[in-house]
Design an enzyme around this catalytic site. Structure first.
Site, PDB file in Angstrom:
ATOM      1  N   ARG A 108     -25.224  25.807  21.032  1.00 10.45           N
ATOM      2  CA  ARG A 108     -24.325  25.266  20.002  1.00 10.45           C
ATOM      3  C   ARG A 108     -25.082  24.729  18.788  1.00 10.45           C
ATOM      4  O   ARG A 108     -26.199  24.229  18.924  1.00 10.45           O
ATOM      5  CB  ARG A 108     -23.412  24.196  20.629  1.00 10.45           C
ATOM      6  N   SER A 153     -15.265  18.189  11.359  1.00 12.26           N
ATOM      7  CA  SER A 153     -15.824  17.841  12.668  1.00 12.26           C
ATOM      8  C   SER A 153     -15.901  16.342  12.851  1.00 12.26           C
ATOM      9  O   SER A 153     -16.633  15.643  12.149  1.00 12.26           O
ATOM     10  CB  SER A 153     -17.226  18.448  12.817  1.00 12.26           C
ATOM     11  N   GLN A 155     -17.200  15.018  15.345  1.00 12.06           N
ATOM     12  CA  GLN A 155     -18.507  14.701  15.931  1.00 12.06           C
ATOM     13  C   GLN A 155     -19.532  14.453  14.833  1.00 12.06           C
ATOM     14  O   GLN A 155     -20.336  13.520  14.922  1.00 12.06           O
ATOM     15  CB  GLN A 155     -18.962  15.841  16.848  1.00 12.06           C
ATOM     16  N   ASP A 305      -8.846  21.621  20.336  1.00 14.20           N
ATOM     17  CA  ASP A 305      -9.180  21.947  21.725  1.00 14.20           C
ATOM     18  C   ASP A 305      -8.008  22.591  22.475  1.00 14.20           C
ATOM     19  O   ASP A 305      -8.154  22.971  23.641  1.00 14.20           O
ATOM     20  CB  ASP A 305      -9.621  20.685  22.473  1.00 14.20           C
TER      21      ASP A 305
HETATM   22  C1  S3P Z   1     -14.569  15.750  19.519  1.00 14.23           C
HETATM   23  C2  S3P Z   1     -14.463  16.496  18.376  1.00 14.23           C
HETATM   24  C3  S3P Z   1     -14.138  17.925  18.362  1.00 14.23           C
HETATM   25  C4  S3P Z   1     -13.567  18.391  19.714  1.00 14.23           C
HETATM   26  C5  S3P Z   1     -14.340  17.842  20.878  1.00 14.23           C
HETATM   27  C6  S3P Z   1     -14.327  16.319  20.855  1.00 14.23           C
HETATM   28  C7  S3P Z   1     -14.925  14.325  19.410  1.00 14.23           C
HETATM   29  O1  S3P Z   1     -15.326  18.649  18.101  1.00 14.23           O
HETATM   30  O2  S3P Z   1     -13.532  19.793  19.775  1.00 14.23           O
HETATM   31  O3  S3P Z   1     -13.796  18.286  22.108  1.00 14.23           O
HETATM   32  O4  S3P Z   1     -14.808  13.588  20.415  1.00 14.23           O
HETATM   33  O5  S3P Z   1     -15.337  13.892  18.328  1.00 14.23           O
HETATM   34  P1  S3P Z   1     -15.862  18.927  16.608  1.00 14.23           P
HETATM   35  O6  S3P Z   1     -16.319  17.657  16.021  1.00 14.23           O
HETATM   36  O7  S3P Z   1     -16.987  19.905  16.787  1.00 14.23           O
HETATM   37  O8  S3P Z   1     -14.690  19.530  15.884  1.00 14.23           O
END
Ligand code: S3P
Length: 427
Positions: A108, A153, A155, A305
């Site tokens: 990833r 994102s 994250q 998701d």
């Molecule tokens: C999440 C953000 C999403 C999601 C993941 C959980 C988080 O990912 O798909 O299951 O807890 O911040 P991305 O930030 O890559 O979109």
């Protein structure tokens, strides 16, 4: 029924509890593989985390900047969230940590996090393409930045905010489309100063650096992304009525519910309340005849998701469902767009993929099923195709049920308790 605790909030509660001063008590934590990896990583850096016999976790935090260098590689398993959030945490500490994970996580993209963290003063040495394993040396004196996230994102946003905790002055993240805001809400819950303002193109989030985080108690609500599986199963199987208690219904997470309602789902929220800064409700869902709809790209972050299980629902609906803006699905635990298309086709469903758009032709009847599905180390692909198998003409098989434990321990027992027949088969 109840579903396990929210995965996003569970990671964040462990991290913020570890960075606060004093003892935080976290109830309802998701004890899935992903979250336990984050707990182990925070422990390896000096926080004290313990599960009580009552299932409540106590965390004795070390304070911002107080983490110690871990002796060992931080192995985040399958968890992109744990990996990226912890990179943000380490970036603001004067330590070096080595990060790795399973074959899925090692594929990833991590440059999206390494890039802003480098601007804040961290040094990252990664494999080609910014991939794990990588080494991250945090900044002794992290710099506050203003950062516009290039991809939607939560994250990436959260990694920058967590690093910003260690920087003097204001760290700002600008996101073109709103993504889940659990970090912003939970940072406030632990005493940080976070302001959010709407901009003409998105949201501006500003964190005041070097706060003193105070220990706080938090009860993690049920994960709407896990609730999605019994919800879709109930919609597809005649005679079903399911009530799921205590599910998080943060509006930045409920795009699937809106979409299912547009498709004709009998899905209602009751007993709505707020706890720990997060909205929660019970969800009541009954079997419904669904119709195909157009799902706009703008909705993708609020249901990112949920596309595997939405695509399953779409296969049973009357007419075509078109889902736009799915580019990010290519870089999840698997290439989910590819995995959905391959799996549905194997189950006799007609579909088309064009760029980042997926169109599923609903037959207004159960599809054939009967296929063996390659789950590609992806828990949500595994669960989505088990749900398809529950309602299709013939059962489905998945090649690996282990991955389900990353986000939904107890899934099989829970679904079987509702009437599913999920059982191991000889290889
Ligand atoms: C999440 C953000 C999403 C999601 C993941 C959980 C988080 O990912 O798909 O299951 O807890 O911040 P991305 O930030 O890559 O979109």
């Amino acid at each position: 029924m109840r579903v396990p605790g929210d995965k996003s909030m569970s990671h964040r509660a462990l991290i913020l509890g570890s960075l606060a001063i004093g003892r935080s008590r976290i109830s309802g934590l998701l004890e899935g593989e992903d979250v336990l990896r984050t707990a182990a990583a925070m422990g390896a850096m000096g926080a004290t985390l313990a599960r009580g016999a009552d299932g409540v976790w106590s965390i004795d935090g070390v304070g911002i900047g107080g983490l110690a260098e871990p002796d060992e590689v931080l192995d985040l398993g399958n968890s992109g969230t744990g990996a990226r959030l912890l990179m943000g945490v380490v970036a603001a500490h004067d330590i070096t940590a080595f990060f790795s994970g399973d074959a899925s996580l090692r594929r990833r993209p991590m440059r999206r996090v390494a890039e802003p963290l480098s601007r804040m003063g961290a040094r990252v040495v990664a494999r080609d393409g910014g991939r794990f394993p990588l080494a991250l040396t945090g900044a002794a004196a992290p710099l506050p930045i203003e950062y516009r996230v290039p991809v939607p994102s939560a994250q990436v946003k959260s990694a920058v905010l967590l690093a910003g905790l260690g920087a003097p002055g204001a760290t700002t993240v600008i996101e073109p489309v709103a993504t889940r805001d659990h970090s912003e809400r939970m940072l406030r819950h632990f005493g940080a100063d976070v302001t959010v303002t709407a901009e003409s193109h998105g949201r501006r989030i500003t964190l005041k650096g070097q706060p003193e985080l105070r220990a706080a108690d938090f009860t993690v609500p049920g994960d709407p992304s896990s609730a999605a599986f019994p919800i879709v199963a109930a919609l597809l199987i005649p005679g079903s009525q399911v009530v799921i208690e205590g599910v998080g219904v943060n509006p930045l997470r409920t795009g699937l519910f809106d979409t299912l309602r547009e498709m004709g789902a009998d899905l209602a929220l009751s007993n709505e309340r707020v706890a720990g800064g997060e909205p929660i409700a019970d969800i009541v869902v009954r079997h419904s005849r669904l119709r195909g709809v157009e799902v706009p790209a703008a909705r993708a972050p609020s249901m990112i998701d949920e596309y595997p299980v939405l695509a399953v629902a779409a296969a049973f609906a009357r007419g075509r469902t078109v889902m736009h803006g799915l580019a990010e699905l290519r870089v999840k635990e698997s290439d989910r767009l590819g995995a959905i298309a391959q799996g549905l086709e194997a189950c006799g469903v007609k579909l088309g993929v064009s760029g980042d758009t997926l169109a599923v032709e609903g037959a207004d009847a159960p599809p054939a099923g009967g296929a063996s599905i390659a789950t590609r180390l992806d828990h949500r692909i595994a669960m989505a195709f088990l749900v398809l198998g529950m309602a299709a003409r013939r059962p489905t098989r998945i090649d690996d049920g282990e991955t389900i434990g990353t986000s939904f321990p107890g899934f099989v027992t829970l679904m079987n308790g509702l009437g599913a027949k999920i059982a191991p088969v000889a290889p």
